[in-house]
Write an enzyme that holds these catalytic residues in place. Structure first.
Site, mmCIF file in Angstrom:
data_model
loop_
_atom_site.group_PDB
_atom_site.id
_atom_site.type_symbol
_atom_site.label_atom_id
_atom_site.label_comp_id
_atom_site.label_asym_id
_atom_site.label_seq_id
_atom_site.Cartn_x
_atom_site.Cartn_y
_atom_site.Cartn_z
ATOM 1 N NE ARG A 181 37.285 43.180 21.496
ATOM 2 C CZ ARG A 181 37.008 41.960 21.063
ATOM 3 N NH1 ARG A 181 35.752 41.582 20.876
ATOM 4 N NH2 ARG A 181 37.969 41.104 20.812
ATOM 5 C CG HIS A 183 39.908 40.249 16.190
ATOM 6 N ND1 HIS A 183 38.992 40.739 17.104
ATOM 7 C CD2 HIS A 183 39.204 39.425 15.391
ATOM 8 C CE1 HIS A 183 37.800 40.222 16.853
ATOM 9 N NE2 HIS A 183 37.890 39.422 15.808
ATOM 10 C CD GLU A 208 35.400 34.631 19.184
ATOM 11 O OE1 GLU A 208 35.593 34.046 18.108
ATOM 12 O OE2 GLU A 208 34.312 35.098 19.504
ATOM 13 C CD GLU A 251 33.552 39.370 19.102
ATOM 14 O OE1 GLU A 251 32.862 38.548 18.463
ATOM 15 O OE2 GLU A 251 34.778 39.528 18.935
HETATM 16 C C1 NOJ Z 1 33.721 36.452 16.838
HETATM 17 C C2 NOJ Z 1 34.879 37.099 16.182
HETATM 18 O O1 NOJ Z 1 35.696 37.678 17.160
HETATM 19 C C3 NOJ Z 1 34.500 38.127 15.136
HETATM 20 O O2 NOJ Z 1 35.641 38.446 14.408
HETATM 21 C C4 NOJ Z 1 33.391 37.570 14.278
HETATM 22 O O3 NOJ Z 1 33.075 38.429 13.227
HETATM 23 C C5 NOJ Z 1 32.180 37.321 15.153
HETATM 24 N N1 NOJ Z 1 32.518 36.327 16.134
HETATM 25 C C6 NOJ Z 1 30.948 36.841 14.392
HETATM 26 O O4 NOJ Z 1 31.180 35.598 13.828
#
Ligand code: NOJ
Length: 498
Positions: free
Chosen positions: A96, A141, A186, A396
């Site tokens: 990803r 992102h 997110e 994730e």
């Molecule tokens: C979610 C995020 O999408 C990512 O960018 C981040 O590094 C991780 N969480 C860990 O905090």
């Protein structure tokens, strides 16, 4: 429970199950994840535009731990071949990545498409495919072009159309080779953390900004989804979702159930209900709670902007799978009067008057992170019964630790969380893929380089940004090859990567 206790229990558990029950289905996709600003570096090569993180790390470096920045990061812009090699070493089916909006569209708009930006992502995507690794692509992102931020960013409703213009370029350029898309990463963190002085653009506007962002993000996602339907689906047949950060919540005591339910609606419902529920729109109880509160506070309009009936229809059903980012579980309880302070979103909610705590028996890593793998299985089952989902993809899952190479706790984290996924699959939850966060140590936003999530460690003082596999990389490589989960004390996996 102490770490050793966890290990013993896991071994006993593993010993009780037949080996077939511990095997992932052949079609289950294993992968790892990363994001453009966190790994690429090359912040000002060629015609790349400035994004909000470039601006922030250069103008307010003291607000990043260790004054780190993403100027070079893992230098994946130049070292992408090594990244692909690592994916191969790990035996990944998928990787990803995310696309940097300002690298592809230097002005933020489609009037200029960067040749170098386009080539970079074409090389990366083609390079992965040549090795039989499928790219999963996140379109946005956290790294908004500064030009759009200057016009209000995610608080400006026009962002939905700017985003759709960008997504259209992305689909046109790369859609022929990408099946899984994540439109926006997110949204909860994108909106909550940026308007509570945590993430960039680092505003202190918790009352209004985050709710404008909340609605605009959903409209942007939905418009991009509808565009894909109209123009690209018949040609490319891809699958779209937005990746949702869900903590699993449990009440800290039986009398906290009501607050826990509200917390679910606040965190998860605000971003999931409009998209995945049958009726669409905001979660009803939460909308009322927030409206009543806004009125008491003297606002003349709801702070959470209402959806029109047309907007409800636009957003509802805009998914082909559920993209879940899951890290941990928290216990929820009401704040005590002496605890009333502004909290960053991973710790609690001043808006709701609630705080999140750890269970005393959990292995904890920091103030927001504990190991409770069973929470993931519960969450997967909850998603499956709450929404009508054909497919859930875990986009994730990972653990923040220190720089050590022999990262035994990460091995245990992956082993125990993967075990719960497998159990959920046996429960009938349609989980089809998993991308571990993260392939290699990288720029962890406000924490800079002080926290490590990587399967590979990266030497950030070395101009070559040498990558070295951790014990967890060896473990994961063995999982992807055998599709089996070995207990932590089984040393077989140590030989897989040299
Ligand atoms: C979610 C995020 O999408 C990512 O960018 C981040 O590094 C991780 N969480 C860990 O905090």
């Amino acid at each position: 429970m102490c770490f050793a206790g966890l290990v013993v229990l896991s071994v006993v558990f593993a010993g009780c199950r037949g080996s077939e029950q511990l095997r992932f289905p052949a079609e289950f996709k294993f992968g790892a994840a990363s994001a453009a600003y966190q790994v690429e570096g090359a912040w000002n090569v060629s015609d790349k535009g400035e994004n909000i993180w470039d601006r922030f790390v250069h103008t307010q470096p003291h607000l990043i731990a260790g004054r780190g920045n993403g100027d070079v990061a893992c230098d994946s812009y130049h070292l992408w071949r090594r990244d692909i090699q690592m994916c191969e070493e790990l035996g990944l089916d998928i990787y990803r990545i995310s696309i940097s909006w300002s690298r592809l569209l230097p002005t933020g708009y489609p009037n200029v498409i960067s040749e170098d930006g386009k080539n970079y992502y074409n090389n990366l995507i083609d390079g992965l495919l040549e090795k039989g690794i499928e790219p999963v692509v996140t379109i946005h992102h956290f790294d908004l072009p500064q030009s759009l931020q200057d016009l209000g960013g995610w608080a400006n409703p026009l962002i939905a159309d700017w985003y759709v213009d960008y997504a259209e370029v992305v689909f046109s350029l790369f859609g022929d080779r990408v099946t899984y898309w994540v439109t926006i990463n997110e949204p909860f963190i994108l909106c909550e953390a940026t308007y509570t002085e945590f993430l960039v653009p680092y505003y202190d506007d918790p009352d209004v900004g985050r709710y404008l962002c909340n609605k605009n993000v959903l409209i942007a996602h939905a418009k991009a989804y509808r565009l894909y339907d109209e123009r690209f689906r018949s040609k490319f047949n891809g699958k779209l979702s937005l990746s949702t950060l869900f903590f699993w919540f449990e009440p800290a005591a039986p009398e906290e159930q009501e607050m826990t339910d509200l917390m679910f609606e606040y965190w998860e419902g605000r971003y999931a209900h409009p998209v995945y529920s049958k009726e669409g729109g905001w979660p009803v109880k939460l909308e009322k709670f927030l409206d009543d509160k806004a009125r008491k506070e003297g606002y003349s309009q709801p702070r959470l902007p209402p959806f029109t009936p047309e907007e409800i229809d636009l957003v509802r059903g805009t998914y082909d799978y559920f993209a879940l980012n899951h890290y941990t579980t928290r216990l929820v309880r009401r704040l005590r009067p002496e605890e009333r302070e502004v909290m960053w979103p991973l710790i609690g909610s001043t808006e709701l008057g609630a705080i999140m705590v750890h269970h005393p028996s959990w292995v904890t890593v920091n103030d927001w992170f504990a190991l409770y793998p069973e929470g993931l299985r519960k969450q997967l089952n909850w998603l499956n019964t709450t929404y009508d989902l054909k497919e859930i993809f875990i986009t994730e899952n990972g653990i923040p630790l220190g720089p050590e190479l022999d990262d035994k706790l990460r091995v245990e984290y992956y082993r125990s969380y993967l075990e719960q996924i497998l159990l959920a699959v046996h429960d009938g939850v349609p989980v089809t893929g998993y991308t571990a966060w993260t392939l290699m140590d990288n720029f962890e936003w406000r924490s800079g380089y002080t926290v490590q999530f990587g399967l590979y460690s990266v030497n950030f003082t070395d101009p070559l940004r040498t990558r070295t596999p951790r014990t967890s990389a060896r473990y994961y490589a063995n999982v992807t090859r055998t599709r089996m989960l070995y207990p932590q004390n089984d040393v077989k996996y140590r030989d897989v990567l040299k």
